[in-house]
Design an enzyme around this catalytic site. Structure first.
Site, PDB file in Angstrom:
ATOM      1  N   PRO A   1       0.840  -1.201   0.000  1.00  0.00           N
ATOM      2  CG  PRO A   1      -0.752  -1.551   1.664  1.00  0.00           C
ATOM      3  CD  PRO A   1       0.599  -2.023   1.190  1.00  0.00           C
TER       4      PRO A   1
ATOM      5  CE  LYS B   1      -3.537  -5.548   0.765  1.00  0.00           C
ATOM      6  NZ  LYS B   1      -3.041  -5.925  -0.511  1.00  0.00           N
TER       7      LYS B   1
ATOM      8  CB  ILE C   1      -1.380  -5.617  -4.448  1.00  0.00           C
ATOM      9  CG1 ILE C   1      -0.150  -5.089  -5.194  1.00  0.00           C
ATOM     10  CG2 ILE C   1      -1.798  -6.982  -4.961  1.00  0.00           C
ATOM     11  CD1 ILE C   1       1.103  -5.892  -4.949  1.00  0.00           C
TER      12      ILE C   1
END
Length: 114
Positions: free
Chosen positions: A2, A34, A66
């Site tokens: 990120p 994440k 992602i």
């Protein structure tokens, strides 16, 4: 993976920027699910900016990750806008956020890709 970039016309001290970066890194990690070890955040120096025809405080954010799900963007928008309002007193109606989902093969790291 990120990556969050913050651009604003608000002048912010270096110490305050570091504290904001520390807090928002945790916030992004938590809300994306994440590990923070992969989160990168950037706070650009204040830039001349206008929104709705005036130069009152405003901000533009870019959040790329992602697997960024469209179903998460509304919550992320609320959380990020509230954070900037709390920390920089920028009203949420003066903040734009661009969300981007990146393919793992198009995101490089450590000499390879994800």
């Amino acid at each position: 993976m990120p990556y969050l970039k913050i651009q604003t016309n608000r002048e912010v001290t270096d110490d305050a920027k570091q504290e904001i970066l520390r807090k928002i890194s945790v916030l992004v990690s938590k809300n994306l699910g994440k590990p923070e070890q992969y989160v990168m955040v950037r706070f650009d120096p204040a830039q001349p900016m206008m929104f709705a025809g005036d130069a009152h405080p405003c901000a533009y954010l870019e959040l790329k990750s992602i697997g960024l799900l469209e179903s998460k963007t509304e919550t992320l928008s609320r959380v990020l806008c509230q954070f900037l309002n709390d920390e920089l007193k920028i009203p949420s109606e003066r903040i734009y956020i661009e969300f981007s989902d990146a393919k793992n093969s198009m995101w490089g790291w450590d000499g390879g890709t994800f």
